[in-house]
Structure formats: structure tokens, C-alpha cells
Design an enzyme around this catalytic site. Structure first.
Site, PDB file in Angstrom:
ATOM      1  N   CYS A 185      -5.161  -0.587   5.206  1.00 54.46           N
ATOM      2  CA  CYS A 185      -5.178   0.737   5.874  1.00 54.46           C
ATOM      3  C   CYS A 185      -5.977   1.747   5.053  1.00 54.46           C
ATOM      4  O   CYS A 185      -5.578   2.921   4.930  1.00 54.46           O
ATOM      5  CB  CYS A 185      -3.766   1.258   6.138  1.00 54.46           C
ATOM      6  SG  CYS A 185      -2.873   0.279   7.319  1.00 54.46           S
ATOM      7  N   LYS A 231       9.823   1.231   1.172  1.00 56.31           N
ATOM      8  CA  LYS A 231       9.011   0.828   0.012  1.00 56.31           C
ATOM      9  C   LYS A 231       9.773   0.982  -1.298  1.00 56.31           C
ATOM     10  O   LYS A 231       9.283   0.643  -2.363  1.00 56.31           O
ATOM     11  CB  LYS A 231       7.727   1.660  -0.054  1.00 56.31           C
ATOM     12  CG  LYS A 231       6.749   1.342   1.084  1.00 56.31           C
ATOM     13  CD  LYS A 231       5.466   2.110   0.898  1.00 56.31           C
ATOM     14  CE  LYS A 231       4.608   2.127   2.133  1.00 56.31           C
ATOM     15  NZ  LYS A 231       3.924   0.867   2.428  1.00 56.31           N
ATOM     16  N   HIS A 243      -4.804   6.593   2.547  1.00 54.34           N
ATOM     17  CA  HIS A 243      -4.312   5.637   3.542  1.00 54.34           C
ATOM     18  C   HIS A 243      -4.595   6.223   4.930  1.00 54.34           C
ATOM     19  O   HIS A 243      -4.625   7.443   5.088  1.00 54.34           O
ATOM     20  CB  HIS A 243      -2.803   5.498   3.319  1.00 54.34           C
ATOM     21  CG  HIS A 243      -2.118   4.430   4.095  1.00 54.34           C
ATOM     22  ND1 HIS A 243      -1.728   4.602   5.404  1.00 54.34           N
ATOM     23  CD2 HIS A 243      -1.721   3.182   3.756  1.00 54.34           C
ATOM     24  CE1 HIS A 243      -1.124   3.509   5.820  1.00 54.34           C
ATOM     25  NE2 HIS A 243      -1.108   2.629   4.844  1.00 54.34           N
ATOM     26  N   ASP A 273       1.209  12.585  -0.547  1.00 55.18           N
ATOM     27  CA  ASP A 273       1.650  11.327   0.031  1.00 55.18           C
ATOM     28  C   ASP A 273       2.268  10.512  -1.112  1.00 55.18           C
ATOM     29  O   ASP A 273       1.546  10.000  -1.973  1.00 55.18           O
ATOM     30  CB  ASP A 273       0.429  10.615   0.640  1.00 55.18           C
ATOM     31  CG  ASP A 273       0.756   9.210   1.129  1.00 55.18           C
ATOM     32  OD1 ASP A 273       1.839   8.701   0.797  1.00 55.18           O
ATOM     33  OD2 ASP A 273      -0.105   8.618   1.813  1.00 55.18           O
TER      34      ASP A 273
END
Ligand SMILES: Cc1ncc(COP(=O)(O)O)c(C=O)c1O
Length: 412
Positions: free
Chosen positions: A369, A231, A127, A205
Site C-alpha cells: 500500500c 497491529k 501508506h 499516522d
């Protein structure tokens, strides 16, 4: 321990007030969970309760409300440590989200530890939040970026190339646990183990994984891990950076201001230890409290159960889409996380999303992204359906009907 087959998923869905609505006259099907998840009543209630009863600034006052707010704030840190199986709550830094966590590591750890000629290893599926902070750092310190390639549309990391890029010049290997465009689940423990043997620091991540599958930082063997509350059923504006205590203790502050100091004189400041050293200014107190409620909520279901449910929906969606003519699917055929990305011949992803919206289906279309990944795949965008535990198989079937309808509409 609950079992995925015995969970009443339909009852859980009722915990999400927002899902009970019509969009353009059709029942809402929310398949944009990779962008942000919906919030259960328990999280909304925790926020309302905090503002109605306990609202005060933390770590400062000696009055009752401030004590209550501080206790709730620090209780959430402890809860987050448990959520990640961290050794100590001193390893939990509250941030605004995954993006800020990665920037913190780049600017604090990276600026201290990297020098000209060093390399930062990323993968082709990252990302922008796990690319741009490293580009900024590389420019600042004279380091260079290297990328581990992916295999193509199937979207797996090409591990046969790992030895070639994991060289002694690499100081940091930063990679995603689950790809937000491909649904690939990366072998985190293996990647961290290979880096560790060469003395390379690792950052995971976990934006797409933290609330979707079990995440155990000790079992993974990473050095840093970042995720976002929004999220995983939590509020927007709150996130977590976990770092190994011995590494955090050696890192300089990222931002200066209130809360992170011991003493300030005209020309010299001394700082608190981690994690407070990295939390300058009034934090997102309600966000931290809402995050606690979200973690409790998810763990009452069981993240392994959530992962099975996500995977079943994604597997079903992928199988049904693969039967259609004129469709290109991205990401692994098996073992994918809860999302599918696709393109229909001659139909722009934005058109797919616009028509789906008219049918009440919330998808996402664009580069997600992931511009370097899109470049690798030779496309500018994809359409993406991403699932969570409150989605149902019936919704996936309705979504497939909508995709067929879109194909008919565009004369495919
Ligand atoms: C894999 C991945 N990393 C990082 C991010 C950035 O998360 P945030 O915008 O919450 O900081 C996202 C968000 O979509 C993501 O999917």
C-alpha cells in the site's frame, strides 16, 4: 520498571497460542507483523469473557449487563488516553482503524477548514490510507497535495527540502511516524514543532508505531494521531483517533445515526460533544474491550523495551542480509524500526514470499500500500520481514538461511 535485558522474551512468546504450530512441516516463523500482529491469550480471554458474561449494547440500557458493558467500554477509553498520554479521555474516538481515523479527519475537519488554493502536505513514504483520504478531500474542496521527498533507497525524509514545501498555503501536514515499507522512524516532535510555528495542523499516522515504541501525544505536539488495534496485539476492526479537544469540539459529525445525537426532530438534529459525536451506530464493543487488554499487556512489558527488542532483530536481519550478493535493501542503515524490505536480483518479491512460505516463514511481498513510494524507488514491489517482541534472533537466523536457499533455488 523492567529492563529489556532481564525480560523473559521466550516466556512472553508462550502467551501467543497461534505461534506454536507447523506450517508446511516447519515451525511457523511469523514475520508479517507490520500487516497485523498476533494476539496474546489475555486479549483472547478478554473477548471470550465479554461475550460469555457481559454482552449488551452500550450507553442505552439501564439493565445490569448494559451497565457492565458500558463501564468496560468507557474504561477502555480512559486506558487509551493514558496509553497516549492524552489530557482527557474526551480526546479518544474509537474507529475501525487508522484508515477510518484519517478519513474522519479529512471529511470532518478537512471539509470545514480547507478551501480552494489550500495545500495538504504529505511525504513520499505514506501508506495509501494517508494519501487517498486527502485526495478525496482535495477534489471536494479544491485543495492540492504537496509531497516532502525522501532521500532514495535509504528512505529518510529529506529535511533540507522541508522549508520549501512547508509554506503558508499548507493547512495540514500529515505524515507517518514509522514507515511500513522502509522502517524509517521520523522525527515527529521536530516536524510537528516546525508546522506548529506556522500555524499548520498536524496528523500523525501511528499505525506502525503505537504498540512498538512509546507514543506521547503531548510530547509529540501533534493535533491528531491515528492507530489500529490489530497491529498491536488487539482485535481487528478497532482503532483510535486522538485529537486535541479544542479542535474536536469545533468539528462537525462525520457520520450520522444512533449514539451520536442529543435530540432528533423531523428536520433538525442536535449532537453530543466529542468523542461521542463521532461514534455513530453500535460500536465494536468487544473490540474496545479487547484493545484495553492489549494495552495493559503491552505496557506490562514496556514499549521502550519492545522497541529495543524490535530494533535489535531488525538491525541483526539488516546486517546479515547486507552480506549477501545480489540483494537490494531499502530503508535506513541505522536506527530502523522492526522491519526490513529487500529485493533479490531477478527474483520477484512474490516468488521470495512463496518459497519462504514453503519453509514456514510468513513474509509479505508487494507494494505494501505504498505505490507512490515504490514509484520513487523505481520498483513495483519489495519483500518485507517485519518483527515483534515475540520473535527471536534464532528465527531471524533461520530466515536468513531461507533467503540464501531462495538465492540458490533461483540460481543466484
Ligand atoms: C503506515 C500505515 N498507515 C496506515 C495503515 C492502515 O491501517 P489499517 O488498515 O489498520 O487501517 C497501515 C497498515 O498497514 C500502515 O502500515
Amino acid at each position: 520498571m523492567k529492563d529489556e535485558k532481564t525480560i523473559d522474551w521466550a516466556r512472553l512468546r508462550k502467551d501467543f497460542p497461534i505461534l506454536d504450530q507447523q506450517v508446511h512441516g516447519k515451525p511457523l516463523i511469523y514475520f508479517d507483523n507490520a500487516a497485523t500482529s498476533q494476539k496474546p491469550r489475555a486479549v483472547i480471554d478478554a473477548l471470550v469473557h465479554y461475550y460469555e458474561h457481559d454482552n449488551a449494547n452500550v450507553h442505552r440500557g439501564i439493565h445490569e449487563l448494559s451497565n457492565r458493558a458500558t463501564a468496560a467500554f468507557e474504561a477502555s477509553r480512559l486506558r487509551t488516553a493514558k496509553f497516549l498520554n492524552a489530557k482527557s479521555d474526551n480526546e479518544i474516538i474509537f474507529t475501525r482503524g487508522t484508515t477510518e481515523g484519517i478519513n474522519l479527519v479529512a471529511q470532518s475537519w478537512g471539509a470545514k477548514n480547507l478551501k480552494p488554493g489550500d495545500k495538504i502536505l504529505l511525504t513520499e513514504m505514506e501508506h495509501h490510507s494517508n494519501i487517498v483520504p486527502w485526495q478525496l478531500l482535495a477534489e471536494r474542496v479544491g485543495a492540492t497535495l504537496v509531497y516532502l521527498p525522501i532521500t532514495g533507497d535509504e528512505g529518510l525524509l529529506d529535511l533540507s527540502k522541508l522549508d520549501a514545501v512547508l509554506t503558508k498555503e499548507v493547512k495540514l501536514f500529515a505524515f507517518t511516524h514509522i514507515s511500513n515499507s522502509l522502517g524509517t522512524v521520523n522525527p515527529v516532535a521536530e516536524l510537528c514543532g516546525r508546522a506548529r510555528r506556522l500555524g499548520i495542523t498536524t496528523l500523525v499516522d501511528a499505525a506502525q508505531s503505537a504498540g512498538h515504541c512509546p507514543v506521547d501525544v503531548q510530547a509529540m505536539g501533534c493535533d491528531f494521531l491515528a492507530f489500529s488495534g490489530h497491529k498491536i496485539c488487539g482485535p481487528t476492526g478497532i482503532g483510535v483517533l486522538w485529537g486535541r479537544q479544542e479542535i474536536l469540539d469545533g468539528m462537525p459529525p462525520y457520520q450520522g445515526g444512533g449514539e451520536m445525537i442529543l435530540t432528533v426532530d423531523y428536520f433538525k438534529t442536535t449532537y453530543k460533544k466529542a468523542p461521542h459525536r463521532f461514534e455513530a451506530g453500535t460500536p465494536d464493543i468487544s473490540g474496545v474491550i479487547g484493545l484495553h487488554a492489549a494495552l495493559d499487556y503491552l505496557d506490562a512489558i514496556g514499549r521502550d523495551n519492545i522497541f529495543k527488542h524490535d530494533q535489535e532483530l531488525a538491525g541483526h536481519a539488516f546486517e546479515q542480509l547486507a552480506r549477501l550478493k545480489g540483494i537490494r535493501l531499502f530503508g535506513p542503515k541505522r536506527g530502523r524500526a522492526g522491519l526490513v524490505s529487500f529485493l533479490l536480483d531477478d527474483v520477484h518479491a512474490h516468488d521470495v514470499v512463496t518459497v519462504a512460505d514453503r519453509h514456514g516463514v510468513a513474509l509479505r511481498g508487494g507494494h505494501h500500500c505504498n505505490q507512490p513510494l515504490m514509484k520513487k524507488l523505481g520498483v513495483s514491489s519489495t519483500a518485507r520481514a517485519s518483527f515483534y517482541f515475540y520473535n527471536t534472533r534464532d528465527e531471524v537466523d533461520r530466515f536468513i538461511d531461507v533467503v540464501k536457499e531462495i538465492q540458490r533455488f533461483f540460481g543466484q
